[in-house]
Motif scaffolding. Structure first.
Motif, short mmCIF file in Angstrom:
data_model
loop_
_atom_site.label_atom_id
_atom_site.label_comp_id
_atom_site.label_asym_id
_atom_site.label_seq_id
_atom_site.Cartn_x
_atom_site.Cartn_y
_atom_site.Cartn_z
N ASP A 420 0.83 -1.21 0.00
CA ASP A 420 0.00 0.00 0.00
C ASP A 420 0.86 1.26 0.00
OD1 ASP A 420 -2.67 1.50 0.74
OD2 ASP A 420 -1.19 2.14 2.23
N ASN A 421 1.91 1.26 0.83
CA ASN A 421 2.80 2.43 0.89
C ASN A 421 3.44 2.73 -0.46
OD1 ASN A 421 4.10 1.55 4.20
ND2 ASN A 421 2.15 2.43 3.61
N GLU A 422 3.72 1.68 -1.24
CA GLU A 422 4.43 1.84 -2.50
C GLU A 422 3.51 1.80 -3.71
OE1 GLU A 422 7.69 2.50 -2.47
OE2 GLU A 422 7.54 2.47 -0.27
N ASN A 423 2.20 1.86 -3.48
CA ASN A 423 1.21 1.79 -4.57
C ASN A 423 1.39 0.52 -5.41
OD1 ASN A 423 -0.04 4.35 -4.01
ND2 ASN A 423 1.73 5.36 -4.95
N GLU A 424 1.62 -0.58 -4.72
CA GLU A 424 1.83 -1.86 -5.38
C GLU A 424 0.74 -2.86 -4.99
OE1 GLU A 424 4.02 -2.84 -7.57
OE2 GLU A 424 5.34 -1.09 -7.67
N ILE A 425 -0.50 -2.36 -4.83
CA ILE A 425 -1.60 -3.24 -4.44
C ILE A 425 -2.81 -2.94 -5.31
CG2 ILE A 425 -2.42 -1.67 -2.64
CD1 ILE A 425 -3.02 -4.18 -0.94
N ASN A 426 -3.45 -3.98 -5.77
CA ASN A 426 -4.64 -3.86 -6.63
C ASN A 426 -5.88 -3.96 -5.74
OD1 ASN A 426 -6.76 -4.15 -8.41
ND2 ASN A 426 -5.73 -5.63 -9.73
N TYR A 427 -6.42 -2.81 -5.36
CA TYR A 427 -7.56 -2.80 -4.44
C TYR A 427 -8.84 -3.32 -5.11
CZ TYR A 427 -5.16 -0.51 -0.62
OH TYR A 427 -4.32 -0.25 0.43
N ASP A 428 -8.94 -3.16 -6.41
CA ASP A 428 -10.11 -3.70 -7.10
C ASP A 428 -10.19 -5.21 -6.94
OD1 ASP A 428 -10.88 -1.20 -7.97
OD2 ASP A 428 -9.82 -1.34 -9.88
N LEU A 429 -9.02 -5.85 -6.94
CA LEU A 429 -8.98 -7.31 -6.77
C LEU A 429 -9.07 -7.69 -5.30
CD1 LEU A 429 -8.64 -10.14 -7.90
CD2 LEU A 429 -6.16 -9.77 -7.94
N LEU A 430 -8.33 -7.01 -4.43
CA LEU A 430 -8.31 -7.35 -3.01
C LEU A 430 -9.70 -7.22 -2.38
CD1 LEU A 430 -6.57 -8.07 -0.49
CD2 LEU A 430 -6.37 -5.61 -0.09
N ASN A 431 -10.45 -6.20 -2.79
CA ASN A 431 -11.76 -5.94 -2.19
C ASN A 431 -12.91 -6.70 -2.86
OD1 ASN A 431 -10.66 -4.14 -0.34
ND2 ASN A 431 -10.86 -2.40 -1.74
N ASN A 432 -12.58 -7.59 -3.80
CA ASN A 432 -13.63 -8.30 -4.54
C ASN A 432 -13.34 -9.81 -4.53
OD1 ASN A 432 -15.73 -9.07 -6.14
ND2 ASN A 432 -15.05 -7.99 -7.97
N PRO A 433 -13.72 -10.50 -3.45
CA PRO A 433 -13.43 -11.93 -3.35
C PRO A 433 -13.98 -12.75 -4.51
CG PRO A 433 -14.16 -11.07 -1.24
CD PRO A 433 -14.38 -9.98 -2.25
N ASP A 434 -15.06 -12.31 -5.14
CA ASP A 434 -15.64 -13.05 -6.26
C ASP A 434 -14.69 -13.11 -7.45
OD1 ASP A 434 -17.94 -13.50 -4.83
OD2 ASP A 434 -18.97 -11.73 -5.63
N GLU A 435 -13.73 -12.17 -7.51
CA GLU A 435 -12.79 -12.12 -8.62
C GLU A 435 -11.43 -12.72 -8.27
OE1 GLU A 435 -13.62 -11.17 -11.64
OE2 GLU A 435 -15.67 -10.83 -10.92
N TYR A 436 -11.30 -13.30 -7.08
CA TYR A 436 -10.01 -13.86 -6.68
C TYR A 436 -9.56 -14.95 -7.64
CZ TYR A 436 -10.01 -11.63 -2.04
OH TYR A 436 -10.00 -10.74 -1.00
N ASN A 437 -8.26 -14.92 -7.97
CA ASN A 437 -7.67 -16.06 -8.66
C ASN A 437 -7.45 -17.16 -7.65
OD1 ASN A 437 -7.36 -14.80 -11.25
ND2 ASN A 437 -5.67 -13.61 -10.39
N GLU A 438 -7.92 -18.34 -7.92
CA GLU A 438 -7.81 -19.43 -6.97
C GLU A 438 -6.37 -19.91 -6.86
OE1 GLU A 438 -10.13 -20.34 -4.92
OE2 GLU A 438 -11.45 -18.89 -5.85
N VAL A 439 -6.00 -20.39 -5.65
CA VAL A 439 -4.67 -20.90 -5.46
C VAL A 439 -4.45 -22.14 -6.31
CG1 VAL A 439 -3.09 -21.91 -3.76
CG2 VAL A 439 -4.51 -19.95 -3.15
N ILE A 440 -5.47 -22.97 -6.40
CA ILE A 440 -5.40 -24.17 -7.24
C ILE A 440 -5.99 -23.84 -8.59
CG2 ILE A 440 -6.08 -26.58 -7.48
CD1 ILE A 440 -6.42 -26.72 -4.48
N GLU A 441 -5.16 -23.96 -9.62
CA GLU A 441 -5.62 -23.63 -10.97
C GLU A 441 -5.64 -24.88 -11.83
OE1 GLU A 441 -2.91 -20.62 -12.21
OE2 GLU A 441 -4.02 -19.04 -11.22
#
Length: 441
Positions: A420-441
């Motif tokens: 967050d401090n370095e602007n290296e976080i995608n909040y659109d993805l973090l705040n939307n669990p429905d769009e999470y990439n699954e650990v198992i692909e």
């Protein structure tokens, strides 16, 4: 709705998404209780094999994953000023959380005094069976602070890799990666090589996670079967203090830390790393959980640049859950044996706990072994030390599971804060669990 309830709901979202791992954990507890009352060596041996198979597969990828992640992370940053900035932030955040944990553990132990009257619980016969192990640990840590510093620098990197000694491996990987970052574009073939290794190990992690539910089930069942539920009644005050301390870290300290140093929503972060938290609890090993921690963070919004730099180092060096465990355990034994806890002695315990936790390997039982460094300085004689260790080892698996859960969560909290401090976080993805990439692909 109160914050702690919201966090429980957030974790619940993660549990819903990974119900099979959570189910394995719960079934493992019930199976362990049944096996404790109805011992069956055949079933226990089968469960032990399944659990160890899961851990071995994960351990198989830890070293190549750590080395490749550090090399990629440092070389991708490139700019030495930015690298120094990230490193200073990481060390500062990790140190801050560890100091807070030590202060919390000290305050809880002094307030609730879990060790008063506990000496009668210590079985001297059991103590003798682990005397050699404890004596060796004490001897290894006696007056050897300078040796501890020297030992983090590998005299032979290949030997450290073969033996799986993580701290020297990380030191070498960091130095090597810094050199690669300095030589310029000529490093591309070598960096590409490590990028391939990282991608391959992450794919192997995807495959290994198919075994997560049965692995966590088996590990939990074997652990619970060893002590049953009676031990909780015997030392309920000690376990209660530790559980309260870990809960405060998870539901008070980390949320406040995130609120002060970043704008990362703790609810979504906990939901994003729910798989890693459950596997950490089941395996009691932050090193074994490392591939999954990296996968959860990267696939849910935290950049690869930050994750590959911060989390491998944190899994080895950031042990604030371990620090709390060590402080409470040492003060528990001091109270049990009537050792007067003066202010200088309390400060000494705290400083030694910070040092010992940072040298603790991310494996089951490591936190208790490094307690020898702390106990050696508070005046317990050898017989008392061995007896106390025997008592702690009786319940070390369940305390290991809790402190590892805290350690892994702390790594993710710091990684998210720095991202967050370095602007290296995608909040659109973090705040939307429905769009999470699954650990198992």
């Amino acid at each position: 709705m109160k914050l702690h309830m919201q966090m429980l709901i957030a974790i619940g979202l993660g549990l819903k998404r990974n119900w099979h791992i959570f189910l394995g954990l719960i079934l493992g507890i019930f199976t362990g209780v049944w096996l404790h009352s109805n011992p069956n060596p055949l079933i226990t041996n089968i469960l032990y094999f399944v659990g160890q198979l899961f851990i071995r597969f994960i351990q198989m990828v830890v070293i190549p994953l750590v080395i490749s992640a550090i090399v990629i992370g440092i070389t991708s940053i490139g700019d030495s000023k930015q690298l120094s900035k990230l490193g200073i932030k990481m060390i500062g955040y990790y140190t801050f959380l560890t100091v807070v944990s030590v202060a919390l553990g000290t305050g809880l132990a002094l307030t609730f005094k879990p060790g008063l009257g506990a000496a009668s619980y210590i079985n001297m016969d059991t103590a003798m069976s682990i005397q050699s192990q404890v004596s060796a640990s004490i001897e290894a840590h006696r007056d050897n602070f300078l040796n501890m510093v020297l030992n983090v620098i590998p005299h032979n990197p290949l030997s450290a890799i073969v033996s799986g000694d993580m701290v020297p491996i990380i030191v070498f990987a960091v130095i090597f990666a810094l050199a690669l970052a300095k030589v310029g574009e000529i490093n591309r073939p070598f960096v590409s090589f490590f990028e391939s290794i990282f991608a391959a190990t992450m794919k192997i992690t995807d495959w290994i996670m198919i075994l997560a539910a049965p692995g966590v089930f088996a590990l939990t069942a074997v652990s619970v079967s060893a002590f049953g539920v009676d031990i909780f009644m015997t030392i309920s005050k000690y376990l209660g203090v530790l559980t309260l301390g870990f809960a405060i870290q998870l539901f008070v300290i980390y949320p406040i830390f995130l609120r002060i140093f970043s704008k990362v929503p703790v609810l979504m972060l906990y939901a994003a790393i729910a798989e890693a938290m459950m596997v950490a609890f089941g395996t009691a090993s932050s090193s074994a959980t490392l591939p999954l921690t990296i996968a959860c963070c990267e696939k849910r919004g935290i950049s690869h640049k930050v994750t590959s730099f911060v989390i491998p180092l944190g899994a080895t060096l950031n042990m604030d859950g371990t620090a709390l465990l060590q402080v409470v355990a040492v003060m528990f034994l001091a109270q049990a044996y009537g050792v007067t806890l003066t202010i200088p002695l309390i400060l000494q315990i705290g400083v030694l706990a910070i040092i010992a936790s940072s040298t603790s390997a991310g494996i089951p039982g490591a936190g208790l072994i490094t307690i020898a460094l702390v106990l050696n300085g508070i005046g317990l004689n050898p017989d008392q030390l061995v007896a106390g260790f025997a008592f702690l080892f009786t319940i070390e698996r369940i305390t290991d599971m809790m402190r590892t859960l805290v350690n892994v969560t702390s790594d993710a909290v710091v990684a998210a804060t720095i991202a967050d401090n370095e602007n290296e976080i995608n909040y659109d993805l973090l705040n939307n669990p429905d769009e999470y990439n699954e650990v198992i692909e």
